[in-house]
Structure formats: structure tokens, C-alpha cells
Design a protein around this motif. Structure first.
Motif, PDB file in Angstrom:
ATOM      1  N   ILE A 128      -2.935  17.304   0.653  1.00  0.00           N
ATOM      2  CA  ILE A 128      -1.941  17.974  -0.190  1.00  0.00           C
ATOM      3  C   ILE A 128      -2.511  19.282  -0.751  1.00  0.00           C
ATOM      4  O   ILE A 128      -1.856  20.327  -0.737  1.00  0.00           O
ATOM      5  CB  ILE A 128      -1.499  17.055  -1.343  1.00  0.00           C
ATOM      6  CG1 ILE A 128      -0.806  15.794  -0.805  1.00  0.00           C
ATOM      7  CG2 ILE A 128      -0.593  17.795  -2.313  1.00  0.00           C
ATOM      8  CD1 ILE A 128       0.484  16.051  -0.093  1.00  0.00           C
ATOM      9  N   LYS A 129      -3.727  19.225  -1.230  1.00  0.00           N
ATOM     10  CA  LYS A 129      -4.347  20.423  -1.803  1.00  0.00           C
ATOM     11  C   LYS A 129      -4.526  21.522  -0.754  1.00  0.00           C
ATOM     12  O   LYS A 129      -4.374  22.707  -1.057  1.00  0.00           O
ATOM     13  CB  LYS A 129      -5.686  20.063  -2.439  1.00  0.00           C
ATOM     14  CG  LYS A 129      -5.555  19.315  -3.758  1.00  0.00           C
ATOM     15  CD  LYS A 129      -6.902  19.131  -4.421  1.00  0.00           C
ATOM     16  CE  LYS A 129      -6.744  18.531  -5.815  1.00  0.00           C
ATOM     17  NZ  LYS A 129      -8.049  18.371  -6.493  1.00  0.00           N
ATOM     18  N   CYS A 161      -0.578  15.989  -9.574  1.00  0.00           N
ATOM     19  CA  CYS A 161       0.210  16.407  -8.402  1.00  0.00           C
ATOM     20  C   CYS A 161       1.690  16.106  -8.610  1.00  0.00           C
ATOM     21  O   CYS A 161       2.556  16.896  -8.212  1.00  0.00           O
ATOM     22  CB  CYS A 161      -0.300  15.706  -7.153  1.00  0.00           C
ATOM     23  SG  CYS A 161      -1.933  16.267  -6.599  1.00  0.00           S
ATOM     24  N   CYS A 162       1.987  14.982  -9.225  1.00  0.00           N
ATOM     25  CA  CYS A 162       3.378  14.629  -9.514  1.00  0.00           C
ATOM     26  C   CYS A 162       4.000  15.645 -10.468  1.00  0.00           C
ATOM     27  O   CYS A 162       5.125  16.104 -10.263  1.00  0.00           O
ATOM     28  CB  CYS A 162       3.438  13.225 -10.107  1.00  0.00           C
ATOM     29  SG  CYS A 162       5.104  12.661 -10.506  1.00  0.00           S
ATOM     30  N   ALA A 163       3.252  16.010 -11.500  1.00  0.00           N
ATOM     31  CA  ALA A 163       3.742  17.003 -12.459  1.00  0.00           C
ATOM     32  C   ALA A 163       3.964  18.354 -11.783  1.00  0.00           C
ATOM     33  O   ALA A 163       4.940  19.050 -12.081  1.00  0.00           O
ATOM     34  CB  ALA A 163       2.753  17.148 -13.617  1.00  0.00           C
ATOM     35  N   ASP A 217       0.839  -1.189   0.000  1.00  0.00           N
ATOM     36  CA  ASP A 217       0.000   0.000   0.000  1.00  0.00           C
ATOM     37  C   ASP A 217       0.878   1.245   0.000  1.00  0.00           C
ATOM     38  O   ASP A 217       1.859   1.323   0.723  1.00  0.00           O
ATOM     39  CB  ASP A 217      -0.898  -0.009   1.237  1.00  0.00           C
ATOM     40  CG  ASP A 217      -1.781   1.224   1.295  1.00  0.00           C
ATOM     41  OD1 ASP A 217      -2.164   1.709   0.224  1.00  0.00           O
ATOM     42  OD2 ASP A 217      -2.061   1.692   2.408  1.00  0.00           O
ATOM     43  N   TYR A 218       0.499   2.228  -0.817  1.00  0.00           N
ATOM     44  CA  TYR A 218       1.279   3.462  -0.905  1.00  0.00           C
ATOM     45  C   TYR A 218       1.403   4.141   0.446  1.00  0.00           C
ATOM     46  O   TYR A 218       2.495   4.504   0.879  1.00  0.00           O
ATOM     47  CB  TYR A 218       0.620   4.381  -1.939  1.00  0.00           C
ATOM     48  CG  TYR A 218       1.035   5.821  -1.879  1.00  0.00           C
ATOM     49  CD1 TYR A 218       2.377   6.192  -1.985  1.00  0.00           C
ATOM     50  CD2 TYR A 218       0.083   6.826  -1.719  1.00  0.00           C
ATOM     51  CE1 TYR A 218       2.755   7.517  -1.939  1.00  0.00           C
ATOM     52  CE2 TYR A 218       0.451   8.147  -1.678  1.00  0.00           C
ATOM     53  CZ  TYR A 218       1.783   8.493  -1.781  1.00  0.00           C
ATOM     54  OH  TYR A 218       2.151   9.815  -1.721  1.00  0.00           O
ATOM     55  N   ARG A 243       5.860  16.384  -3.390  1.00  0.00           N
ATOM     56  CA  ARG A 243       6.881  15.344  -3.590  1.00  0.00           C
ATOM     57  C   ARG A 243       6.391  13.915  -3.313  1.00  0.00           C
ATOM     58  O   ARG A 243       6.864  12.978  -3.978  1.00  0.00           O
ATOM     59  CB  ARG A 243       8.115  15.652  -2.752  1.00  0.00           C
ATOM     60  CG  ARG A 243       9.298  14.755  -3.081  1.00  0.00           C
ATOM     61  CD  ARG A 243      10.551  15.166  -2.346  1.00  0.00           C
ATOM     62  NE  ARG A 243      10.426  14.957  -0.910  1.00  0.00           N
ATOM     63  CZ  ARG A 243      11.449  15.006  -0.061  1.00  0.00           C
ATOM     64  NH1 ARG A 243      12.665  15.289  -0.504  1.00  0.00           N
ATOM     65  NH2 ARG A 243      11.271  14.822   1.231  1.00  0.00           N
ATOM     66  N   PRO A 244       5.485  13.676  -2.359  1.00  0.00           N
ATOM     67  CA  PRO A 244       5.024  12.296  -2.153  1.00  0.00           C
ATOM     68  C   PRO A 244       4.510  11.620  -3.426  1.00  0.00           C
ATOM     69  O   PRO A 244       4.594  10.390  -3.557  1.00  0.00           O
ATOM     70  CB  PRO A 244       3.910  12.455  -1.115  1.00  0.00           C
ATOM     71  CG  PRO A 244       4.290  13.671  -0.343  1.00  0.00           C
ATOM     72  CD  PRO A 244       4.902  14.596  -1.364  1.00  0.00           C
TER      73      PRO A 244
END
Length: 205
Positions: free
Chosen positions: A12-13, A110-112, A3-4, A90-91
């Protein structure tokens, strides 16, 4: 773990919203937008010295003796903001590298945003890059740049990260950022032991 286990997107937002709110509450002369992060602070024409932008890839013959060290201090403030934004998102870089099968559309966005936030920081542009010894806490930036460079390297090696960057990040920005950060470390390794050690790691990559 299968699991992540990372922070949920809504957390995050909210962190990103608070960071944007902080920027919007800065005194007017210190405020900027993402579209003008290389421009002079809004302090009137007296702060300008014959150029439209405060920061650029190469300053050419433009004098670097801005009043009150304007370039270095402005670069420090704005770069800290983008570093904070990078840390918030970053996560999702970690998730793309280790759990690509779990990446959703929102995760990819989010990664971008994390990768975009690490690109073309004002501190690595001219004129600050030519006045490194005036940059406060120089060693911390060296360490941060090494971490960013390793991630940027993975955007060319990891299939999930490469796909996200090809679709959502300007490849030229990635290449220019890589070149500028490598130039920074190669230059500062003469006086910074961390940079000297890092160069031995980054050189073969």
C-alpha cells in the motif's frame, strides 16, 4: 475467512509513493499540495478572478465563467488523484469494518488516510458543483459518491471506524462532505437514472 487476507502495508505504501511521485512530476502549472487543493493552479494572476481560492463551499456572487473551463478541469484532475489515493487505502476501511480485532496502529493510520482522501473533493465544491453537466463522465462520479456516502455513514455506526475517525479525521470535513455529496445526488437525479435510484437508497439513511 477468519484471516483478513488483504494487501500488506508495504505494498500500500509503495502504491501511495508512486501516486505522490506522479503528482510531483506533473507540469508545474498543474501541481498542487494537499494544503492548497482548493487554490488556483500556478498559472499567474491572470487566471484569478477576485478570490483567493478556486473552490469553496459556496461561491456566492463570484462568476463561474473561468477561462477555458479552468475550474471544472482542475477539479477533475485533483479529484481523480484523491479518488486514486482513496482506492489505494480502501482495503483498510474494509478491515476496520470486518476485522476490527486485527487492526494495528499502522492499519488505523491507513484507514484514516482513506477517509481523509474521500473528503471535500474539489469536484463537489463550487463552482464545479453548479456546472455538473460540464463534468466529464458524470455517471461515474455519481456511483463513486454513493460508495463514499455509505462509508461515511458507517463512520457514525461502526465502533472501530467511528473511533478511528474521532481520533484522526476532522469531523467537520466528514459532515461537509456528506452534505455536499447528498446535495450533488439530489440535484443530478433529475437527469441521471443512477442518481435517482441511489437517492431512494440514501434517503432513509
Amino acid at each position: 475467512s477468519e484471516d483478513y487476507g488483504g494487501p500488506p502495508v508495504h505494498v500500500i505504501k509503495e502504491l501511495a509513493r508512486q501516486l505522490e511521485s506522479w503528482r510531483s512530476l506533473l507540469p508545474r502549472p498543474l501541481q498542487w499540495s494537499d494544503n492548497d487543493k482548493t487554490e488556483f493552479p500556478n498559472m499567474g494572476s491572470a487566471s484569478r478572478q477576485g478570490t483567493d481560492s478556486l473552490f469553496s463551499m459556496d461561491q456566492g456572487s463570484v462568476p463561474i465563467n473561468h477561462r477555458n473551463n479552468l475550474d471544472v478541469m482542475t477539479a477533475q484532475l485533483r479529484t481523480q488523484f484523491y479518488y486514486a489515493r482513496f482506492m489505494i487505502y480502501r482495503p483498510f476501511v474494509y478491515k476496520a469494518l470486518h476485522f476490527p480485532e486485527l487492526m494495528t496502529e499502522e492499519d488505523q493510520i491507513c484507514c484514516a488516510l482513506a477517509i481523509q482522501s474521500a473528503c471535500l473533493w474539489p469536484l463537489i465544491l463550487a463552482p464545479p458543483k453548479n456546472k455538473k453537466r460540464l463534468v466529464p463522465h458524470l455517471f461515474t462520479w455519481t456511483q463513486n459518491f454513493v460508495g463514499i456516502l455509505l462509508i461515511l455513514r458507517m463512520t457514525t455506526e461502526n465502533e472501530c471506524l467511528k473511533k478511528i475517525c474521532n481520533e484522526r479525521v476532522n469531523r467537520k470535513d466528514l459532515e461537509q462532505t456528506t452534505a455536499l455529496m447528498l446535495e450533488w445526488i439530489q440535484d443530478i437525479k433529475q437527469v441521471d437514472g443512477i442518481a435517482e435510484w441511489s437517492w431512494k437508497l440514501l434517503g432513509p439513511l
